[in-house]
Design an enzyme around this catalytic site. Structure first.
Site: not given
Length: 565
Positions: A157, A197, A351
């Site tokens: 990520d 994220h 996600s």
């Protein structure tokens, strides 16, 4: 600068072409989701696949080698583990014309764009003070049995905030694969989160639990491997960079890898997933996407995760269809964030669903470390809560996949189906002949063999120790498979009673010269597990009559302990 690509007419002609008459795939540029990068990922036709289609061996080898030779002349990068090339698109061509041209030769399995892809977040302004998703998937009940161990989940990520109070104690060394080549953290690869994220996904999978601060991941005690796949603060990456990061994680000890990016339908995702599962015994998980579309691509070696709502409906944004394997809660998920070492945020998207499923898969991997990636995936799928509302159906259907993940059902399936091997062995009477702990876990005709002194009535006394991870055992089964070199030998199995401090005989039987299997269900199982979850077993072999040979031996093919809930 793009290179010019010169092909002879011979490269475009083949008597055994697989794709000449096929309709070329049309790729579409989707800004902010899956964008063209000016590069392609190509894989030569694999010899094994060509042979299955009836292509003669010499022609199959020629087809593969011809395809590879052409790509080598123009490649930016080659990945030997998966036999893939990343190449520039030549002047005068685009993604669709270049792919159609190469595929028409029959020398390639696929030629797809090396997409620029983005983290999958559906922003919202809601704020929740609790983690509704964990009780929804029965995590608290699962934790009564097991709260995780040091197995590794990799987060491919935007990086991880390494000093976060809920993450720092969980981290192992990671890597940066943003360029398409993984640079280990130990060699300068940057893993700090540059977007937020990645830190959010890491906390969902494995934030430290029961530590009086913040949130809990599904796997309290897991280790987190940060693999940063981008050097852009916007979070964009490439398929090549993602796959390189996934492979590096699998190569360096991750049991499960979580990827929360778009691009799951790309053929290369399956190739890397197969490498992880078959070559590295690791499970690759990938988010299904947030476009609310039917996802037809079913990657058999990748766990594709859709997002479900608090009421077990499909999240409005989540993709669905035959390509989605499981669903997990993905709306309004509270988790760790990068703003500070104590910050948290609430986000939504597939996600968020993906690291929840990946963290749960890693929980299963730790529950019994002997399980394979395929076995973990099977349990993850087969214990799902079946979402049968229209347009789905019972079981694995073409809308919901297997359903919504269920941590309790999955953990209980591990303990009901998989025994623990002994982890220590002490021979107090007798002489070892061959074998040891490695030979007694499975029924495979490889033996731990022992013999005794001439004339000894008792051949051996063997102390074993097994350790379960199940904190809530309702049943103990001891399985022993054994034989001897003389007929009518006696065998006694004992367990150590931690309440009375004595050895209790749980079985006395006769064994013979051929393997016999005995399953012993132990009464009052709680007495035989100590505070460290150890179970001590003693096995004795003895002569039933003095007329047996003076020297004889006994063989144990399997000795395992099942600790069912």
């Amino acid at each position: 600068m793009r290179k010019y690509l010169i092909l002879s007419m011979a490269c475009c002609l083949s008597a055994f072409s697989l794709a000449q008459n096929a309709t070329p795939i049309q790729y579409t540029n989707q800004p902010g989701y899956m964008e063209f990068s000016g590069r392609m990922t190509a894989r030569p036709a694999q010899v094994a696949d060509l042979l299955e289609k009836g292509i003669p061996y010499k022609e199959a080898v020629r087809r593969h080698d011809s395809g590879a030779a052409l790509l080598k002349r123009y490649s930016l990068r080659y990945y030997g583990a998966t036999d893939e090339f990343v190449i520039d698109i030549p002047e005068g061509m685009n993604e669709n014309s270049f792919s159609a041209w190469l595929m028409s030769t029959g020398n390639y399995q696929y030629v797809t764009p090396d997409w620029t892809v983005y983290p999958l977040i559906t922003p919202n302004d809601a704020s929740y003070a609790s983690q509704w998703a964990l009780p929804k998937i029965n995590a608290p009940a699962a934790w009564n049995h097991y709260t995780g161990s040091s197995t590794i989940v990799a987060i491919t990520d935007t990086g991880v905030r390494t000093d976060h109070q809920d993450l720092s104690s969980q981290l192992v060394s990671g890597a940066n694969s943003a360029t398409g080549t993984a640079i280990p953290q130990s060699s300068g690869g940057l893993v700090e989160d540059i977007n937020g994220h990645g830190s959010h996904c890491a906390g969902i999978a494995a934030a430290r639990g029961n530590n009086s601060v913040g949130v809990s991941g599904i796997n309290w005690n897991s280790r987190i491997m940060p693999v940063r796949v981008t050097n852009s603060s916007g979070g964009s990456s490439s398929i090549a960079a993602l796959n390189a990061g996934i492979r590096w994680a699998a190569d360096n000890g991750a049991r499960v890898i979580s990827t929360s990016y778009s691009g799951v339908s790309d053929a290369s995702v399956q190739t890397t997933g197969n490498y992880c599962k078959v070559t590295r015994n690791a499970l690759s998980c990938w988010a299904a996407g947030n476009s609310n579309v039917n996802l037809p691509t079913d990657h058999v070696d990748v766990t594709i995760v859709g997002s479900s709502s608090p009421t077990d409906g499909k999240s409005s944004f989540s993709n669905f269809g035959p390509g989605v394997d499981v669903f997990a809660p993905g709306e309004n998920i509270l988790s760790t964030y990068r703003t500070s070492s104590t910050s948290y945020a609430t986000l939504s998207g597939t996600s968020m669903a993906c690291p929840l499923a990946a963290g749960m898969a890693n929980l299963l991997a730790g529950a019994n470390p002997l399980m394979t990636a395929q076995q973990i995936e099977d349990i993850l799928y087969q214990t799902c809560f079946d979402l049968t509302a229209a347009p789905g159906g019972v079981g694995n259907d073409s809308y919901w996949g297997w359903g919504r993940i269920d941590a309790l059902a999955a953990v209980r399936r591990v303990y009901n189906n998989y025994a623990f091997r002994q982890n220590s062995l002490t021979l107090t009477v007798g002489i070892p002949v061959s074998g040891g702990l490695n030979e007694i876990h499975t029924s495979d005709d490889t033996y731990y063999k022992v013999t005794g002194a001439v004339g000894a009535r008792t051949l051996d006394v063997i102390d074993f120790n097994a350790t379960t991870t199940n904190k809530q055992v309702g049943r103990i089964d001891v399985v022993i498979e054994s034989s001897c070199t003389a007929g009518l030998m006696g065998q006694t199995v004992q367990l150590f009673n931690n309440v009375t401090g004595t050895w209790d005989s749980i079985s006395k039987s006769i064994i013979n010269v051929t393997d016999g299997t005995l399953t012993i269900s132990v009464p009052a199982p709680a007495a035989y597990i100590d505070s460290n979850l150890n179970i001590k077993t003693k096995v004795m072999f003895w002569q039933t009559t003095s007329s047996l040979p003076a020297v004889w031996s006994a063989n144990i093919d399997r000795l395992t302990v099942l600790t069912a809930p």
